[in-house]
Motif scaffolding. Structure first.
Motif, PDB file in Angstrom:
ATOM      1  N   VAL A  38       0.715  -1.214   0.126  1.00  0.00           N
ATOM      2  CA  VAL A  38       0.095   0.042   0.200  1.00  0.00           C
ATOM      3  C   VAL A  38       0.920   1.259  -0.009  1.00  0.00           C
ATOM      4  N   ARG A  39       0.182   2.657   0.045  1.00  0.00           N
ATOM      5  CA  ARG A  39       1.010   3.808  -0.633  1.00  0.00           C
ATOM      6  C   ARG A  39       0.069   4.418   0.659  1.00  0.00           C
ATOM      7  N   ILE A  40      -0.401   5.454   1.645  1.00  0.00           N
ATOM      8  CA  ILE A  40      -0.441   5.997   2.143  1.00  0.00           C
ATOM      9  C   ILE A  40      -0.185   7.377   1.826  1.00  0.00           C
ATOM     10  N   ILE A  41      -1.707   7.750   1.172  1.00  0.00           N
ATOM     11  CA  ILE A  41      -0.775   9.327   0.579  1.00  0.00           C
ATOM     12  C   ILE A  41      -2.185   9.993   1.462  1.00  0.00           C
ATOM     13  N   ASP A  42      -2.424   9.416   2.473  1.00  0.00           N
ATOM     14  CA  ASP A  42      -3.025  11.196   3.599  1.00  0.00           C
ATOM     15  C   ASP A  42      -4.069  10.119   4.984  1.00  0.00           C
ATOM     16  N   ALA A  43      -3.447  11.215   5.978  1.00  0.00           N
ATOM     17  CA  ALA A  43      -3.717  10.737   6.904  1.00  0.00           C
ATOM     18  C   ALA A  43      -4.136  11.371   8.247  1.00  0.00           C
ATOM     19  N   LEU A  44      -5.004  11.246   8.408  1.00  0.00           N
ATOM     20  CA  LEU A  44      -5.165  12.315   9.949  1.00  0.00           C
ATOM     21  C   LEU A  44      -5.494  11.554  11.595  1.00  0.00           C
ATOM     22  N   VAL A  45      -5.869  11.884  12.188  1.00  0.00           N
ATOM     23  CA  VAL A  45      -6.100  10.835  13.555  1.00  0.00           C
ATOM     24  C   VAL A  45      -7.462  11.812  13.669  1.00  0.00           C
ATOM     25  N   ILE A  46      -8.762  11.081  14.160  1.00  0.00           N
ATOM     26  CA  ILE A  46      -9.759  11.551  15.093  1.00  0.00           C
ATOM     27  C   ILE A  46      -9.980  11.164  15.967  1.00  0.00           C
ATOM     28  N   SER A  47     -10.186  12.008  17.410  1.00  0.00           N
ATOM     29  CA  SER A  47     -10.310  11.675  19.066  1.00  0.00           C
ATOM     30  C   SER A  47     -12.053  11.920  19.163  1.00  0.00           C
ATOM     31  N   ARG A  48     -12.438  11.488  20.093  1.00  0.00           N
ATOM     32  CA  ARG A  48     -13.663  11.878  20.239  1.00  0.00           C
ATOM     33  C   ARG A  48     -13.207  12.381  22.196  1.00  0.00           C
ATOM     34  N   THR A  49     -13.509  13.259  22.183  1.00  0.00           N
ATOM     35  CA  THR A  49     -13.196  13.494  24.109  1.00  0.00           C
ATOM     36  C   THR A  49     -14.269  13.023  24.560  1.00  0.00           C
ATOM     37  N   ILE A  50     -14.138  13.032  25.929  1.00  0.00           N
ATOM     38  CA  ILE A  50     -14.723  11.939  27.510  1.00  0.00           C
ATOM     39  C   ILE A  50     -16.608  13.337  27.086  1.00  0.00           C
ATOM     40  N   GLU A  51     -16.381  14.365  26.364  1.00  0.00           N
ATOM     41  CA  GLU A  51     -17.680  15.204  26.485  1.00  0.00           C
ATOM     42  C   GLU A  51     -18.283  14.798  25.170  1.00  0.00           C
ATOM     43  N   GLY A  52     -17.925  14.298  24.453  1.00  0.00           N
ATOM     44  CA  GLY A  52     -18.278  13.889  22.623  1.00  0.00           C
ATOM     45  C   GLY A  52     -17.916  15.100  21.739  1.00  0.00           C
ATOM     46  N   ASP A  53     -17.015  16.284  21.914  1.00  0.00           N
ATOM     47  CA  ASP A  53     -16.213  16.424  20.896  1.00  0.00           C
ATOM     48  C   ASP A  53     -15.507  15.690  19.826  1.00  0.00           C
ATOM     49  N   ILE A  54     -15.225  16.664  19.141  1.00  0.00           N
ATOM     50  CA  ILE A  54     -14.547  15.799  17.722  1.00  0.00           C
ATOM     51  C   ILE A  54     -13.266  16.055  17.737  1.00  0.00           C
ATOM     52  N   GLU A  55     -12.641  15.632  17.657  1.00  0.00           N
ATOM     53  CA  GLU A  55     -11.122  16.856  17.147  1.00  0.00           C
ATOM     54  C   GLU A  55      -9.972  16.218  16.793  1.00  0.00           C
ATOM     55  N   ASP A  83     -16.162  12.830   4.777  1.00  0.00           N
ATOM     56  CA  ASP A  83     -15.738  11.807   4.989  1.00  0.00           C
ATOM     57  C   ASP A  83     -15.170  11.918   6.950  1.00  0.00           C
ATOM     58  N   ILE A  84     -14.936  12.310   7.105  1.00  0.00           N
ATOM     59  CA  ILE A  84     -14.452  12.725   8.680  1.00  0.00           C
ATOM     60  C   ILE A  84     -15.459  12.547   9.456  1.00  0.00           C
ATOM     61  N   GLU A  85     -15.921  13.341   9.438  1.00  0.00           N
ATOM     62  CA  GLU A  85     -17.603  13.841   9.753  1.00  0.00           C
ATOM     63  C   GLU A  85     -18.304  12.166   9.807  1.00  0.00           C
ATOM     64  N   TYR A  86     -18.023  11.603   8.971  1.00  0.00           N
ATOM     65  CA  TYR A  86     -19.385  10.039   8.809  1.00  0.00           C
ATOM     66  C   TYR A  86     -18.426   9.426   9.424  1.00  0.00           C
ATOM     67  N   PHE A  87     -16.910   8.933   9.673  1.00  0.00           N
ATOM     68  CA  PHE A  87     -15.502   8.294  10.110  1.00  0.00           C
ATOM     69  C   PHE A  87     -15.604   8.482  11.960  1.00  0.00           C
ATOM     70  N   ALA A  88     -15.674   9.516  12.080  1.00  0.00           N
ATOM     71  CA  ALA A  88     -15.926  10.035  13.482  1.00  0.00           C
ATOM     72  C   ALA A  88     -17.053   9.460  14.407  1.00  0.00           C
ATOM     73  N   GLU A  89     -18.334   9.445  13.566  1.00  0.00           N
ATOM     74  CA  GLU A  89     -19.631   8.680  14.080  1.00  0.00           C
ATOM     75  C   GLU A  89     -18.838   8.047  14.757  1.00  0.00           C
ATOM     76  N   SER A  90     -18.329   6.595  14.163  1.00  0.00           N
ATOM     77  CA  SER A  90     -18.296   5.617  14.664  1.00  0.00           C
ATOM     78  C   SER A  90     -16.947   5.475  16.353  1.00  0.00           C
ATOM     79  N   LEU A  91     -16.982   6.377  16.242  1.00  0.00           N
ATOM     80  CA  LEU A  91     -15.763   6.783  17.910  1.00  0.00           C
ATOM     81  C   LEU A  91     -17.103   7.223  18.717  1.00  0.00           C
ATOM     82  N   GLU A  92     -17.064   5.629  20.017  1.00  0.00           N
ATOM     83  CA  GLU A  92     -16.948   6.313  21.253  1.00  0.00           C
ATOM     84  C   GLU A  92     -16.284   7.323  22.117  1.00  0.00           C
ATOM     85  N   PRO A  93     -16.991   7.772  22.712  1.00  0.00           N
ATOM     86  CA  PRO A  93     -16.014   8.819  23.581  1.00  0.00           C
ATOM     87  C   PRO A  93     -14.869   8.160  24.651  1.00  0.00           C
ATOM     88  N   GLY A  94     -13.857   9.342  24.110  1.00  0.00           N
ATOM     89  CA  GLY A  94     -12.802   9.028  24.617  1.00  0.00           C
ATOM     90  C   GLY A  94     -11.672   7.639  23.724  1.00  0.00           C
TER      91      GLY A  94
END
Length: 142
Positions: A38-55, A83-94
């Protein structure tokens, strides 16, 4: 026909606890890149805080932390806000996840060879590994 510049691209969301992936996750990604799978052509980290905010954190600024120091992030920003919003929906807080935009190099080669011979890939569907393994295990029991 000449080789395609890019092959098929897939989003891969790799979840983990905390803010950084486990060394085993980092090694797995590094191994696939080094092997030329594979070749990674884009990457980012998505975090959901305990309060539910997305970073989000763009990985291009700290590639060594995420095992992507050899990644070719020339298409950084390819993952759109939707895309980020779509994938962020699957993250649990923390929890966090590394969103990788992966070019499938084997599929690029196949698509180029098919195109050169007059063929074309009309569709492709991925079956997740857990489902394949479950189906095979069930079939073996019968």
């Amino acid at each position: 026909m000449s080789d395609l510049e890019y092959g098929p691209v897939e989003f891969v969301l790799v979840g983990f606890q905390g803010e950084a992936p486990d060394p085993g996750v980092v090694d797995a990604v590094r191994e696939l890149v080094h092997e030329g799978a594979v070749r990674i052509i884009d990457a980012l980290v998505i975090s959901r805080t305990i309060e539910g905010d997305i970073e989000t954190i763009e990985v291009e600024d700290s590639t060594n932390v995420y095992g992507l120091e050899d990644a070719d992030l020339d298409l950084s920003g390819l993952a759109a806000d939707e895309d980020i919003e779509y994938f962020a929906e699957s993250l649990e807080p923390g929890t966090s996840a590394e969103l990788l935009v992966v070019e499938l190099l084997w599929a690029k080669k196949l698509a180029s060879r098919l195109a050169a011979s007059g063929g074309v890939v009309l569709a492709s569907e991925r079956i997740p590994a857990p489902i394949v393994n479950e189906v095979v295990a069930t079939a073996r029991q019968e």
